[in-house]
Design a protein around this motif. Structure first.
Motif, PDB file in Angstrom:
ATOM      1  N   THR A 266      36.743  38.426  39.526  1.00  0.00           N
ATOM      2  CA  THR A 266      35.661  37.912  39.341  1.00  0.00           C
ATOM      3  C   THR A 266      34.994  39.526  38.722  1.00  0.00           C
ATOM      4  N   GLN A 267      34.778  39.666  38.379  1.00  0.00           N
ATOM      5  CA  GLN A 267      34.023  41.271  37.546  1.00  0.00           C
ATOM      6  C   GLN A 267      32.734  41.813  38.622  1.00  0.00           C
ATOM      7  N   TRP A 268      32.057  40.930  39.075  1.00  0.00           N
ATOM      8  CA  TRP A 268      31.262  41.388  40.470  1.00  0.00           C
ATOM      9  C   TRP A 268      32.063  41.798  42.067  1.00  0.00           C
ATOM     10  N   PRO A 269      31.449  42.493  42.789  1.00  0.00           N
ATOM     11  CA  PRO A 269      31.680  42.356  44.131  1.00  0.00           C
ATOM     12  C   PRO A 269      30.941  41.441  44.298  1.00  0.00           C
ATOM     13  N   ASN A 270      30.151  41.380  44.986  1.00  0.00           N
ATOM     14  CA  ASN A 270      29.330  40.123  44.711  1.00  0.00           C
ATOM     15  C   ASN A 270      30.062  38.888  45.398  1.00  0.00           C
ATOM     16  N   LEU A 271      30.547  38.283  44.459  1.00  0.00           N
ATOM     17  CA  LEU A 271      30.596  37.434  44.079  1.00  0.00           C
ATOM     18  C   LEU A 271      32.002  36.769  45.006  1.00  0.00           C
ATOM     19  N   VAL A 272      32.950  37.723  45.503  1.00  0.00           N
ATOM     20  CA  VAL A 272      34.002  37.984  46.022  1.00  0.00           C
ATOM     21  C   VAL A 272      34.299  37.285  47.349  1.00  0.00           C
ATOM     22  N   GLN A 273      35.057  36.193  47.880  1.00  0.00           N
ATOM     23  CA  GLN A 273      34.967  35.016  49.267  1.00  0.00           C
ATOM     24  C   GLN A 273      36.387  35.032  49.113  1.00  0.00           C
ATOM     25  N   PRO A 274      36.598  34.589  50.137  1.00  0.00           N
ATOM     26  CA  PRO A 274      37.665  35.447  50.997  1.00  0.00           C
ATOM     27  C   PRO A 274      39.335  34.024  50.594  1.00  0.00           C
ATOM     28  N   THR A 275      38.039  33.138  49.930  1.00  0.00           N
ATOM     29  CA  THR A 275      39.374  32.103  49.377  1.00  0.00           C
ATOM     30  C   THR A 275      38.912  32.069  47.691  1.00  0.00           C
ATOM     31  N   GLY A 276      38.760  33.363  47.405  1.00  0.00           N
ATOM     32  CA  GLY A 276      38.643  33.912  45.803  1.00  0.00           C
ATOM     33  C   GLY A 276      37.082  33.463  45.392  1.00  0.00           C
ATOM     34  N   PRO A 277      37.245  33.731  44.542  1.00  0.00           N
ATOM     35  CA  PRO A 277      37.519  34.999  44.054  1.00  0.00           C
ATOM     36  C   PRO A 277      38.080  36.863  43.992  1.00  0.00           C
ATOM     37  N   GLN A 278      39.017  36.870  43.515  1.00  0.00           N
ATOM     38  CA  GLN A 278      39.191  38.410  43.778  1.00  0.00           C
ATOM     39  C   GLN A 278      38.332  39.890  42.827  1.00  0.00           C
ATOM     40  N   TYR A 279      37.768  40.955  43.471  1.00  0.00           N
ATOM     41  CA  TYR A 279      37.343  41.678  42.745  1.00  0.00           C
ATOM     42  C   TYR A 279      37.834  42.832  42.989  1.00  0.00           C
ATOM     43  N   GLN A 280      38.735  42.953  41.570  1.00  0.00           N
ATOM     44  CA  GLN A 280      39.218  44.394  40.686  1.00  0.00           C
ATOM     45  C   GLN A 280      39.422  45.171  39.797  1.00  0.00           C
ATOM     46  N   GLY A 281      37.636  45.133  39.484  1.00  0.00           N
ATOM     47  CA  GLY A 281      36.805  46.061  38.736  1.00  0.00           C
ATOM     48  C   GLY A 281      36.201  45.544  37.751  1.00  0.00           C
TER      49      GLY A 281
END
Length: 147
Positions: A129-144
């Motif tokens: 994801t392109q938004w850090p607030n949408l990160v979840q433990p099972t994904g998606p990841q935020y890398q920028g």
């Protein structure tokens, strides 16, 4: 040394613009582009597919057949997409042929993942994801962000 084959897939508009922001990275590989819109920079290895969404079931079947033909003839090592329907189908089919799959959800989805983005998590080796607030433990990841 043989270059890895990369298939970059996105719907027209913002999805495609975001994907093409990664073109300097894609240029290191043997890259083929798939979209329902041609944009400068996609070179000669471009395949156009039909524009379809979840409300157009018949068009989705045509799109699925088009993507299946492209995936099975090109046999990419990596499939990367920023959405939407063509990208989700490409990720699903790419996984079936053993390609590494990468999903980058559109930056437009700041409050929640897109419908395609939610489904892509089941098929993506790297689900972003392109938004850090949408990160979840099972994904998606935020890398920028790509924008």
């Amino acid at each position: 040394m043989k270059k890895k084959k990369l298939l970059a897939v996105a719907s027209q508009g913002g999805h495609l613009i975001q994907l093409l922001r990664l073109k300097p990275v894609f240029d290191r590989y043997q890259t083929s582009y798939v979209s329902n819109q041609y944009r400068e920079g996609m070179e000669d290895d471009f395949s156009q597919v039909i524009d379809a969404n979840s409300d157009e079931k018949l068009k989705l079947l045509v799109l699925f057949a088009q993507m299946a033909w492209i995936i099975f003839t090109k046999r990419p090592d990596v499939v990367i997409s920023s959405g939407a329907a063509p990208g989700l189908i490409a990720i699903m089919l790419g996984k079936m042929v053993g390609a590494k799959t990468i999903w980058i959800d559109s930056i437009a989805n700041a409050e929640e993942l897109s419908l395609s983005g939610k489904k892509a998590g089941a098929f993506a080796d790297l689900w972003l994801t392109q938004w850090p607030n949408l990160v979840q433990p099972t994904g998606p990841q935020y890398q920028g962000r790509v924008l």
